[in-house]
Design a protein around this motif. Sequence first.
Motif, PDB file in Angstrom:
ATOM      1  N   PRO A  57      42.972  19.270 -31.393  1.00 49.54           N
ATOM      2  CA  PRO A  57      43.046  20.329 -31.189  1.00 49.54           C
ATOM      3  C   PRO A  57      44.694  21.302 -30.435  1.00 49.54           C
ATOM      4  CG  PRO A  57      41.421  20.423 -30.315  1.00 49.54           C
ATOM      5  CD  PRO A  57      40.999  19.501 -30.534  1.00 49.54           C
ATOM      6  N   ILE A  59      47.841  24.517 -30.681  1.00 50.45           N
ATOM      7  CA  ILE A  59      47.828  24.933 -31.059  1.00 50.45           C
ATOM      8  C   ILE A  59      49.702  25.133 -30.548  1.00 50.45           C
ATOM      9  CG2 ILE A  59      48.697  27.887 -31.217  1.00 50.45           C
ATOM     10  CD1 ILE A  59      45.774  27.588 -30.651  1.00 50.45           C
ATOM     11  N   LEU A 123      42.249  23.740 -36.319  1.00 54.06           N
ATOM     12  CA  LEU A 123      41.511  23.412 -35.195  1.00 54.06           C
ATOM     13  C   LEU A 123      40.161  22.604 -34.738  1.00 54.06           C
ATOM     14  CD1 LEU A 123      42.769  26.748 -33.344  1.00 54.06           C
ATOM     15  CD2 LEU A 123      44.313  24.249 -33.240  1.00 54.06           C
ATOM     16  N   LEU A 129      47.495  23.569 -34.727  1.00 56.58           N
ATOM     17  CA  LEU A 129      48.264  24.245 -35.999  1.00 56.58           C
ATOM     18  C   LEU A 129      49.683  25.291 -35.621  1.00 56.58           C
ATOM     19  CD1 LEU A 129      47.188  26.949 -37.292  1.00 56.58           C
ATOM     20  CD2 LEU A 129      46.419  28.143 -35.982  1.00 56.58           C
ATOM     21  N   SER A 156      38.812  29.146 -30.759  1.00 61.09           N
ATOM     22  CA  SER A 156      38.925  27.642 -30.742  1.00 61.09           C
ATOM     23  C   SER A 156      38.376  26.767 -29.456  1.00 61.09           C
ATOM     24  CB  SER A 156      40.063  27.263 -31.751  1.00 61.09           C
ATOM     25  OG  SER A 156      41.786  27.487 -30.959  1.00 61.09           O
ATOM     26  N   ALA A 158      41.332  25.498 -28.032  1.00 65.17           N
ATOM     27  CA  ALA A 158      42.247  24.744 -28.048  1.00 65.17           C
ATOM     28  C   ALA A 158      43.832  24.628 -27.049  1.00 65.17           C
ATOM     29  CB  ALA A 158      42.503  24.702 -29.465  1.00 65.17           C
TER      30      ALA A 158
END
Length: 232
Positions: A57, A59, A123, A129, A156, A158
């Motif tokens: 995952p 972002i 995620l 994302l 998350s 992430a």
Amino acid sequence: MRRHPRRGEAGGEVTASDTAAPTERGAEVGRRIGVGLMYGLWKPRVLGAWRVPAAGPVILAVNHAHNLDGPMLMGTAPRPVHFLIKQEAFIGPLGPFLRRIGQVEVDRSTADRTAITRALGVLADGGVLGIFPEGTRGEGDFASLRAGLAYFAVRSGAPIVPVAVLGSGERKGRLISGLPPLRSRVDVVFGEAFEAGDGSGRRTRKALDEATVRIQERLTGHLENARRTTGR
């Protein structure tokens, strides 16, 4: 088993594909479309794409000065991206198309639990994302961040990769004034991945506020470095 179509609030037919969770396969289709359009119409210069983790995952936090910024990142990122996109963009035939290429519709006027669940699901499945942390298109300088980015990152776990898209709003095209000139250069600069949390695992309001401050410092610093590197 395929669900039967249901009726929307305005009386329109809503199919299962319109309401399903975003898929990696759909986002990959979107990436391929983005590659063709972005490299076919403009001249993207991509720097630091290797900084995006190859798996797991992540972002992508993107500055937002022009409507082209999202599609440009979709076409230049090394992995398929699921963007959080305002629901106002899901109009007419564009709505089903965006959903089918793995994009996440969000109602910015409220705490959209469906959008939050879908974004966290991306995620949790090890996907990418994409978020415009400023919430809306503006100067694209990360001057005003909303807490949503911090929430997704802390919740998350992430890492965040800052992304600067530069040149998309510098000049207006002669054929389409709302877009940069065809075959003009647009720079996409990826920064170093970082963790937003403080390592404590806290998800309190104070922890999110502190994370937002850390994120803003990192994003602003990356944007300054990107401008120096590209000369923009």
